[in-house]
Design a protein around this motif. Structure first.
Motif, mmCIF file in Angstrom:
data_model
loop_
_atom_site.group_PDB
_atom_site.id
_atom_site.type_symbol
_atom_site.label_atom_id
_atom_site.label_comp_id
_atom_site.label_asym_id
_atom_site.label_seq_id
_atom_site.Cartn_x
_atom_site.Cartn_y
_atom_site.Cartn_z
ATOM 1 N N LYS A 1 111.764 68.136 -2.278
ATOM 2 C CA LYS A 1 113.101 68.277 -1.680
ATOM 3 C C LYS A 1 113.073 67.925 -0.199
ATOM 4 N N GLU A 2 112.035 68.381 0.508
ATOM 5 C CA GLU A 2 111.924 68.103 1.946
ATOM 6 C C GLU A 2 111.749 66.604 2.201
ATOM 7 N N ASN B 1 123.643 66.660 -0.988
ATOM 8 C CA ASN B 1 122.982 67.930 -1.273
ATOM 9 C C ASN B 1 121.890 67.727 -2.322
ATOM 10 N N GLU C 1 115.151 64.930 1.672
ATOM 11 C CA GLU C 1 116.130 65.288 2.715
ATOM 12 C C GLU C 1 115.857 64.517 4.004
#
Length: 629
Positions: free
Chosen positions: A515-516, A528, A519
C-alpha cells in the motif's frame, strides 16, 4: 335600391386598432390565416346549405383566392361562399367584433398572447388592421334578391357602407397594406404563410398576382367591370391522409405524406392512425422516426391543426413530453383555432387527448412486439430511447411498456424485464437476496471490466443512451429487490457481494508495505488505495468509482438537482490485487525506485482502461513503457 350609410361604432376608446396592433404585432402574419380561414368557412357553409336543400343555386367550383397587387399595394382574399347582406355586415363586422374589441380594451390590456386575444374576443377579421390602414369588403349574399354591399374602414371607429360592385355570390376582403407591413407585398412571403397555415385546408386555395387593371366602366348590363387576376396553381391538398380511413390508404401513401411533411428525413419506422369521435374529436397520423441520440433535433415535429388549419407545432400540453419525439399531425376541432398556452394547460379535452394518445402509442408498440418480435427487436435500436423516455416520465405508459421494453446485453441479445430477471437471478443475486444487473455505458472503453465480469459468468447490459441514467434509476425504483451497477464501479468479484471470499496471499505486513509503495507512486488526487485478495488472473491494479458517487455526479452534470455532488472532487478506489504475480515481484525488489516504476506502470495501465490517462501523464507512460521493454 342603393345603400349608403356612414356611422361610428360606440366603444370606450377613440381608436381600437393601434391597441390591436400593439398587442398582436409579433404575430402579424396570422392575419392571412384568419382571413383565409373565414373564407373557407363561408365556402363550406354554402356547400352545407346546398346539401341540405336550403340553397338551390349553382355552387360553381368552391374555392378561395388570394391575390397580390404590388402596384396598388393590396392583398385581396376572395371566396364564393355565403356572402353577406348590408345588415349582416352591421351585425357581424360592426357589432360582434367591435364589442369584443371593446371588452378586450377594458379587461385584457396586459395580455401577451396574441392568439388568446383574437380567439377570446372574436377579433379574427380585425387582424386585417395589423397590416392594413384601410380595409374594404365587397360582398353579395346567396339570398334571393340580395343587393351587393361594400364596407370600408380606415382603422378608426368610423365606417361606411354603400352599394357594392360584386356581381357573383361571395366576398372579397381587400387590404390596403400600410408602409410598415410592406414585407407582405411579396409573392414569396405570402406563399410562405399560405404554405405554413393553409397547406391542408379543405377548400382549394388559389394564389396569384393581379397583373392587369381593367379601366373603370360598365359592361353591357350596366354592371361595373372588375380587375382580372392571374392565379397560380392551387397551393393546398384538400384531403390529407388523416381525413381518410386507414383501410383506404396504402403504406406508400403514408410514406409519401411523411416526405411531404419532412422532405429531408429518413423514412419512419412505422405509424399510428388516430381516429376518435368520443368523448372528443381527434384525427391524425403519428410517425415513429429513427430516434437519434440528440433529443432536441427530434422535438417539436408534431403539427397541430384545427379543422385542417395549422395552429402550432408547439404541442407540449397536448402530447405527453416523451411523445414529443414522434412526428406527424394531430387535428382536433375541439381545440380552437386561436389557442393559447393557458387554454391548453387548463382544458379538459386536451387532458383526455393526452391520455388517449399515450394509450394508442403503447397499444401499437405492444401489438408490434406480440405480432413480430424479431422485427420489433430489429427496430429496438431506434425506438428504445423513446420507450425508455416514456417509462421514466409517464406512469401509465410504464405499466404497459414493461411488457415490451427490452434490455440488450453486450452479446446483442434482447430480453424483456421479466425474461432478464429469470436469466440472471441464480448467478447474480447477492448475499442479501438482491438481484444485481451489471451494465456498461461504453462497451469498447470498458471492455477489460466486461471481460472480467464475463469470467465470473456475469451478464452485462448495454446502457449507452442519453436517457439511460434516468432509466436505471427508474428500474431500481420499480423492480423489487433489484440494483444496477456499472461494470467498472468495482472489481468483478466485488460487483456482487457474496459470502465466498478470495483470501490474499499477503501477510498484514506485506499488504501494508504494498500500500505504501503504491501511495508514493500515485500522483493523481482522490485515489484511495486498498489491497484486496482477487483471482490471480485479474489485473494487478483496478481503478473504480463507487456506483452511487458516480451516478450522483452524472446526474449533477445533467442538471438533475445534484449540484452538491457536481462540485465535490472525484474520489476513486485503487484496488491492488495482492494475489497477482506483479505484486510479488514488487515485494521481492529491494530497489525502491524500481518498485515505484513498476507500481506507477500498473496504476497507469489501470487509468488507461478507464480513459483517465491523458496529456503529459500519457506521454510519460508511453516513454516508461518503451524503457521497460
Amino acid at each position: 335600391m342603393s345603400i349608403e350609410e356612414k356611422g361610428s361604432i360606440s366603444i370606450h376608446t377613440e381608436n381600437i386598432f393601434p391597441i390591436i396592433k400593439k398587442f398582436l404585432y409579433s404575430d402579424n402574419e396570422i392575419f392571412l390565416r384568419e382571413l383565409v380561414s373565414n373564407a373557407v368557412d363561408a365556402v363550406q357553409k354554402i356547400k352545407r346549405l346546398a346539401a341540405l336543400g336550403q340553397y338551390n343555386g349553382e355552387l360553381g367550383n368552391p374555392q378561395v383566392e388570394v391575390a397580390l397587387d404590388e402596384e396598388n399595394k393590396t392583398i385581396t382574399i376572395s371566396d364564393n361562399g355565403l356572402g353577406m347582406t348590408a345588415e349582416e355586415i352591421k351585425k357581424y363586422i360592426n357589432q360582434v367584433a367591435f364589442s369584443g374589441a371593446s371588452e378586450f380594451v377594458e379587461k385584457f390590456k396586459d395580455a401577451k398572447d396574441a392568439n388568446e386575444i383574437i380567439g377570446k374576443f372574436g377579433l379574427g377579421f380585425y387582424s386585417a388592421f395589423m397590416v392594413a390602414d384601410l380595409v374594404e369588403i365587397q360582398t353579395l349574399s346567396y339570398q334571393d334578391g340580395a343587393e351587393p354591399a361594400r364596407w370600408v374602414c380606415d382603422g378608426s371607429t368610423s365606417y361606411e357602407i354603400t352599394t357594392g360592385t360584386r356581381t357573383t355570390r361571395g366576398t372579397d376582403i381587400i387590404l390596403h397594406v400600410n408602409e410598415e407591413s410592406a414585407e407582405f407585398l411579396s409573392k414569396f412571403k405570402l406563399e410562405e404563410i399560405l404554405d405554413k397555415y393553409g397547406k391542408f385546408l379543405p377548400v382549394p386555395i388559389k394564389f396569384g398576382t393581379k397583373t392587369e387593371q381593367v379601366p373603370d366602366g360598365e359592361d353591357e348590363e350596366g354592371k361595373p367591370k372588375s380587375t382580372s387576376v392571374e392565379v397560380d396553381n392551387i397551393i393546398n391538398t384538400t384531403n390529407p391522409i388523416w381525413t381518410k380511413a386507414p383501410a383506404d390508404l396504402s403504406d406508400q401513401e403514408y410514406l409519401d405524406f411523411y416526405k411531404q411533411l419532412y422532405p429531408f428525413s429518413e423514412d419512419p419506422l412505422f405509424w399510428i392512425h388516430l381516429n376518435v369521435d368520443y368523448p372528443f374529436n381527434l384525427t391524425g397520423v403519428l410517425y415513429f422516426p429513427k430516434v437519434k441520440n440528440d433529443f432536441e433535433m427530434q422535438r417539436n415535429k408534431i403539427k397541430l391543426f384545427s379543422r385542417q388549419v395549422f395552429i402550432t407545432d408547439e404541442v407540449k400540453d397536448i402530447v405527453p413530453e416523451f411523445l414529443m419525439l414522434l412526428h406527424g399531425v394531430i387535428d382536433s376541432p375541439d381545440i380552437p383555432l386561436n389557442v393559447s398556452r393557458s387554454f391548453l394547460q387548463a382544458d379538459k379535452n386536451v387532458k383526455k387527448i393526452n391520455s388517449y394518445i399515450t394509450k394508442k402509442v403503447a397499444d401499437k408498440l405492444g401489438e408490434l412486439f406480440n405480432k413480430d418480435r424479431k422485427g420489433y427487436e430489429e427496430k429496438w435500436g431506434d425506438i428504445g430511447l423513446f420507450v425508455k423516455y416514456g417509462m421514466v416520465s409517464e406512469e401509465k405508459f410504464y405499466e404497459k411498456a414493461k411488457d415490451f421494453a427490452l434490455l440488450t446485453n453486450t452479446k446483442k441479445e434482447n430480453y424483456t424485464l421479466e425474461e432478464y430477471k429469470e436469466k440472471v437471478k441464480d448467478n447474480q443475486t447477492d448475499k442479501n437476496g438482491q438481484v444485481v444487473y451489471i451494465y456498461s455505458t461504453d462497451p469498447s472503453k470498458q471492455d477489460s471490466f466486461i471481460q472480467s465480469a464475463n469470467k465470473k459468468d456475469y451478464d452485462v447490459l448495454v446502457m449507452d443512451s442519453p436517457i439511460d441514467n434516468h432509466f436505471i434509476q427508474g428500474l431500481e425504483s420499480k423492480l423489487e429487490k433489484t440494483a444496477l451497477k456499472r461494470v467498472d464501479s468495482s472489481v468483478a468479484s466485488k460487483l456482487i457481494e457474496k459470502d465466498e471470499i478470495t483470501e490474499s496471499v499477503l501477510s498484514e505486513e506485506q499488504a501494508k508495505q504494498v500500500k505504501e509503495v503504491f501511495e508514493k507512486a500515485i500522483t493523481k488526487p482522490g485515489m484511495n488505495v486498498e489491497v484486496v485478495g482477487l483471482n490471480p488472473d485479474e489485473l494487478p491494479v483496478t481503478v473504480t468509482m463507487d456506483e452511487f458517487m458516480r451516478r450522483m455526479k452524472d446526474m449533477a452534470q445533467m442538471g438533475g438537482g445534484m449540484s452538491f455532488y457536481g462540485t465535490m472532487p472525484d474520489n476513486y478506489k485503487v484496488a491492488i490485487n495482492g494475489n497477482h504475480k506483479l505484486i510479488s515481484r514488487i515485494l521481492k525488489t529491494e530497489n525502491e525506485e524500481e518498485q515505484k516504476v513498476l507500481a506507477k506502470q500498473a496504476v497507469d495501465l489501470a487509468l488507461l482502461t478507464q480513459g483517465m490517462l491523458t496529456g503529459a501523464e500519457l506521454t510519460a507512460f508511453v516513454s516508461r513503457s518503451v524503457e521497460l521493454i
